[in-house]
Design an enzyme around this catalytic site. Sequence first.
Site, PDB file in Angstrom:
ATOM      1  N   SER A 141      24.535 -39.140  -0.678  1.00  0.00           N
ATOM      2  CA  SER A 141      23.322 -39.944  -0.789  1.00  0.00           C
ATOM      3  C   SER A 141      22.636 -39.666  -2.128  1.00  0.00           C
ATOM      4  CB  SER A 141      22.408 -39.672   0.410  1.00  0.00           C
ATOM      5  OG  SER A 141      21.392 -40.653   0.512  1.00  0.00           O
ATOM      6  N   ASP A 267      26.077 -49.525   6.101  1.00  0.00           N
ATOM      7  CA  ASP A 267      25.062 -48.527   5.747  1.00  0.00           C
ATOM      8  C   ASP A 267      23.733 -49.254   5.565  1.00  0.00           C
ATOM      9  OD1 ASP A 267      23.380 -46.660   4.503  1.00  0.00           O
ATOM     10  OD2 ASP A 267      25.040 -45.697   3.448  1.00  0.00           O
ATOM     11  N   HIS A 296      25.096 -44.471   7.371  1.00  0.00           N
ATOM     12  CA  HIS A 296      24.705 -43.622   6.246  1.00  0.00           C
ATOM     13  C   HIS A 296      25.118 -42.185   6.549  1.00  0.00           C
ATOM     14  CE1 HIS A 296      22.571 -42.977   2.501  1.00  0.00           C
ATOM     15  NE2 HIS A 296      22.013 -41.906   3.014  1.00  0.00           N
TER      16      HIS A 296
END
Length: 320
Positions: A141, A267, A296
């Site tokens: 991320s 996501d 995610h």
Amino acid sequence: MPVLPSDYNPKFIFKNGHLSTVYSGLFRRINDLEQQRERLELEDGDFMDLDWSYSKTKSEKVIILLHGLEGNAQRPYITGSAQVFNTNGVDACAVNFRGCSGETNRLFRSYHSGATEDLDAVVQHILTKRKYSEIYIKGVSLGGNMALKYAGERKILPPEIKAVIGVSVPCNLHSSLKELLSAKNYLYAKRFKKHLVSKLCSKVELFPNKISKKDVLAIKTLKDFDDIYTSRAHGFKNAIDYYEQCSCRPFLPHIKIPSLIINAKNDSFLGEECYPYTEAEENPQLYFKVPNFGGHVGFVAPLNLYYSEKSAIKFVQDMV
């Protein structure tokens, strides 16, 4: 490289992006990983804590692991990655960004998506003190954005850095921010904001001349946080300037070492601009996987060995 095919096909329940995201963030557990903490003193007077874990046999290879927004080196997506690489003969250095190791950092600034100077400090520390011949970097991320920006913004990387992997990467930060502010992500955004504002309250006490309680009370959204704190603390004009300068996507064409991005189609944190198909097709060093599922950082797979983790170790073994 053309976009790579993906054979990731989880159980039916984990084909739901929100369920895979929530399960992986709240319920996944990694057992039997022993970490040893090292404090890295930074040149500006601040510090970061590094959590090391090791292969059972002496290794000349290490992977640097970078967590996401308000994460740390004990999150399952980090410890799971460390365990996989340790099992395959690679030491792991899991980085806690400034203020993320359970102790408030010393300066008004902290960490952000584009703080590649902190990643470089870790790289230089490892090259100076540890003497590994091969270094890999994997970010998740926010950490994935940082890793890829680092690989693309520097004309010359240390030759020991052999490969970079990014998972669930917000390649365009403004696009990701807009998704997080949408109704479907309300609970995620609320949770992120709660943690960020809680940390910011300690900054008010330590640096009352730089930020006030009134400033904190004005934070209603994640963009407000970046306007009021992130940009002010790290030298950007405002949130939009921060997003534009720190998104990794503009740097992807300049990457010159094997690099892999894994972004799931479902996501909910990623907008259309976070999927760099064109850059992957035009840069022979950039590999891009877009599984249909995974949410995610939620690439659930049998034996608690996530698809993203298996893909990362295979990529390193195949490319290096």
